[in-house]
Motif scaffolding. Structure first.
Motif, short mmCIF file in Angstrom:
data_model
loop_
_atom_site.label_atom_id
_atom_site.label_comp_id
_atom_site.label_asym_id
_atom_site.label_seq_id
_atom_site.Cartn_x
_atom_site.Cartn_y
_atom_site.Cartn_z
N THR A 114 -32.12 -65.41 -8.96
CA THR A 114 -33.39 -65.70 -8.29
C THR A 114 -33.22 -65.85 -6.78
N GLY A 115 -34.28 -65.55 -6.08
CA GLY A 115 -34.33 -65.79 -4.65
C GLY A 115 -34.59 -67.24 -4.31
N LYS A 116 -34.80 -68.09 -5.31
CA LYS A 116 -34.99 -69.51 -5.07
C LYS A 116 -33.71 -70.16 -4.56
N SER A 117 -33.86 -71.31 -3.93
CA SER A 117 -32.72 -72.13 -3.57
C SER A 117 -32.20 -72.87 -4.80
N ARG A 118 -30.98 -73.40 -4.68
CA ARG A 118 -30.43 -74.22 -5.77
C ARG A 118 -31.34 -75.41 -6.06
N ARG A 119 -31.81 -76.06 -5.01
CA ARG A 119 -32.67 -77.23 -5.18
C ARG A 119 -33.97 -76.85 -5.87
N GLY A 120 -34.58 -75.75 -5.43
CA GLY A 120 -35.84 -75.33 -6.01
C GLY A 120 -35.70 -74.95 -7.47
N LEU A 121 -34.62 -74.25 -7.81
CA LEU A 121 -34.41 -73.88 -9.20
C LEU A 121 -34.14 -75.11 -10.06
N ASP A 122 -33.33 -76.04 -9.56
CA ASP A 122 -33.04 -77.25 -10.33
C ASP A 122 -34.31 -78.02 -10.66
N LEU A 123 -35.18 -78.16 -9.69
CA LEU A 123 -36.43 -78.89 -9.93
C LEU A 123 -37.27 -78.21 -11.00
N LEU A 124 -37.31 -76.89 -10.96
CA LEU A 124 -38.10 -76.16 -11.94
C LEU A 124 -37.49 -76.27 -13.33
N LEU A 125 -36.19 -76.04 -13.43
CA LEU A 125 -35.54 -76.11 -14.74
C LEU A 125 -35.65 -77.50 -15.35
N ASP A 126 -35.52 -78.52 -14.51
CA ASP A 126 -35.63 -79.88 -15.03
C ASP A 126 -37.05 -80.21 -15.47
N ALA A 127 -38.04 -79.66 -14.77
CA ALA A 127 -39.43 -79.92 -15.14
C ALA A 127 -39.74 -79.40 -16.54
N TYR A 128 -39.11 -78.29 -16.91
CA TYR A 128 -39.35 -77.69 -18.22
C TYR A 128 -38.20 -77.93 -19.20
N ASP A 129 -37.20 -78.70 -18.78
CA ASP A 129 -36.02 -78.95 -19.61
C ASP A 129 -35.38 -77.63 -20.05
N LEU A 130 -35.21 -76.73 -19.11
CA LEU A 130 -34.65 -75.41 -19.40
C LEU A 130 -33.21 -75.25 -18.95
N ARG A 131 -32.67 -76.23 -18.27
CA ARG A 131 -31.32 -76.08 -17.73
C ARG A 131 -30.29 -75.68 -18.80
N PRO A 132 -30.34 -76.26 -20.02
CA PRO A 132 -29.32 -75.91 -21.02
C PRO A 132 -29.41 -74.47 -21.53
N TYR A 133 -30.50 -73.78 -21.25
CA TYR A 133 -30.66 -72.44 -21.78
C TYR A 133 -29.74 -71.43 -21.08
N PHE A 134 -29.37 -71.69 -19.85
CA PHE A 134 -28.76 -70.66 -19.02
C PHE A 134 -27.30 -70.99 -18.72
#
Length: 222
Positions: A114-134
């Motif tokens: 993604t073109g997102k920053s690390r911080r931006g992606l972390d916030l998104l993944l945490d909001a949807y609890d998606l971090r463990p998927y990837f």
């Protein structure tokens, strides 16, 4: 190294989540704040997927690019904090179900480029609890902008697969060209920010996430 593993790498904005309202509003705030003419909405959406410095250089080559990047980030963070990540970037219909189906397959690994920053992606993944998927997450902070293939090279290295065992899923020509440069197959989506007709090198262009599994099966049967 021979392996039965497969890697499916997803773009984020315009592929998994619809963040266009916040992107356009934040770009508008950034350009207005620096007294620069605001680009048309279509022009703003056309650069989604590029890293911010490259995006600003395309939208306003004669303006203060660093200043626009800072102003955009500030506006985006403010809007996201006010509304919450889920409201700012809703998942597209079927996205979570598709991720769950693929994650349940023992030989399929999931990644992000993604073109997102690390911080931006972390916030998104945490909001949807998606971090463990990837198992691999590649962001703009540590790589050249798309369509440079560095993100996909890193993703394949981390997953332990070769290019013929990996597929990139995205909505833009930047995703398509990045996949091509990495030697990977590309599956486009029609609901994102570039016209589907521009995704000319895609093995398939999906109209919904239900078509993803058959498209992947067809690619890997070749």
């Amino acid at each position: 190294m021979a392996t039965d593993l497969r890697l499916v790498v997803f773009d984020v904005d315009g592929t998994l989540v619809d963040s266009q309202a916040d992107i356009v509003a934040s770009m508008t705030a950034a350009f207005d704040g620096l007294g620069v003419a605001v680009p048309a909405r279509a022009d703003i959406l056309s650069i989604v997927g590029l890293s911010l410095p490259q995006a600003m250089a395309r939208l306003a080559p004669d303006a203060d690019g660093d200043g626009l990047v800072r102003a955009y980030k500030a506006a985006y963070v403010e809007r996201r904090a006010a509304a919450g990540a889920r409201a700012s970037s809703p998942l597209y219909p079927g996205a979570r179900d598709a991720l769950e189906r693929l994650q349940a397959e023992p030989n399929i690994l999931l990644g992000i480029a993604t073109g997102k920053s690390r911080r931006g992606l972390d916030l998104l993944l945490d909001a949807y609890d998606l971090r463990p998927y990837f198992v691999t997450q590649q962001v703009a902070d540590f790589h050249p902008s798309k369509p440079h293939p560095a993100m996909l090279h890193a993703a394949m290295n981390e997953a332990g697969v070769e290019a013929d065992q990996a597929v990139m899923i995205g909505d833009t020509t930047f995703d398509m060209d990045m996949a091509g440069a990495a030697g990977m197959a590309f599956v486009g989506v029609s609901w994102g920010y570039h016209p589907a007709a521009h995704l000319t090198e895609a093995a398939a262009v999906l109209d919904d996430f239900d078509g993803l599994d058959p498209a992947l099966a067809q690619i890997w049967e070749r």
